[in-house]
Design an enzyme around this catalytic site. Sequence first.
Site, mmCIF file in Angstrom:
data_model
loop_
_atom_site.group_PDB
_atom_site.id
_atom_site.type_symbol
_atom_site.label_atom_id
_atom_site.label_comp_id
_atom_site.label_asym_id
_atom_site.label_seq_id
_atom_site.Cartn_x
_atom_site.Cartn_y
_atom_site.Cartn_z
ATOM 1 N N VAL A 137 -5.824 -0.845 1.435
ATOM 2 C CA VAL A 137 -4.273 -1.386 0.964
ATOM 3 C C VAL A 137 -4.255 -2.919 0.718
ATOM 4 C CG1 VAL A 137 -1.951 -1.307 1.520
ATOM 5 C CG2 VAL A 137 -3.138 0.539 2.007
ATOM 6 N N CYS A 138 -4.798 -3.551 1.608
ATOM 7 C CA CYS A 138 -4.863 -5.223 1.382
ATOM 8 C C CYS A 138 -5.548 -5.686 0.048
ATOM 9 C CB CYS A 138 -5.479 -5.752 2.665
ATOM 10 S SG CYS A 138 -4.424 -5.345 4.125
ATOM 11 N N SER A 139 -6.579 -4.908 0.003
ATOM 12 C CA SER A 139 -7.287 -5.283 -1.334
ATOM 13 C C SER A 139 -6.564 -4.705 -2.572
ATOM 14 C CB SER A 139 -8.820 -4.180 -1.133
ATOM 15 O OG SER A 139 -9.578 -4.865 -2.288
#
EC number: 1.11.1.24
Length: 168
Positions: free
Chosen positions: A59-61
Site C-alpha cells: 500500500v505504501c509503495s
Amino acid sequence: MVQITFKNNPVTLPGNEVKVGDQAPNFTVLGNDLSPVELKDTAGKVRLISVVPSLDTGVCSDQTKRFSEEAASLGENVEVLTISADLPFAQKRWTEINGVDSITTLSDHRDLDFGQAYGTSMKELRLLARSIFVIDENDKVAYVEYVAEGTDHPDYDKALEAVKTLTN
C-alpha cells in the site's frame, strides 16, 4: 487525539494532532543524502505531504507511486513530499528501483520529529501512521487525513482536490 488501528490493532499516536486551519508545525527530517530538511525549506509552495509506514510494503509503495504520477500535473508551485521512518538509504534504493523522481522522499527515522509534530508516530511500532497533509504557501494546513486503518489507502482524490483548490 487521533485513534487509528494498524492491522486492526489499536496504536498510540503521541504528539500533536494537526487540523485544518492550523499553522503547519516545522519539522526536521533527513534527505536521502542524510542532510537535514525542514518544512521551511519549501516555503512559498503548496506542499502535499504523503506519510507512509514503509515504502517496502504494497500500500505504501502504491501510495507513493500514485502521488509521483500525479506530481507533474500539479504544477511547479507544488512540492510532493513522502515521509516515512525508513532509513534514507532504503528510500533512495526504493526510488531508484521504482523510477520515482518527481517527488521527494524524506526519512523521519532519526528523531521521529515529524511524527511528533504531526501526531503520526505509532508508539508501538516506531513507524509513521498513514496520513496526508496539504499545506498552503503560507504554511496553513488546508487538508488532513489520518487513515483510520493503517493498511488502507488514503483518499487520493480528496487530497489532490485540496491541492488543486489551492493552485487555481
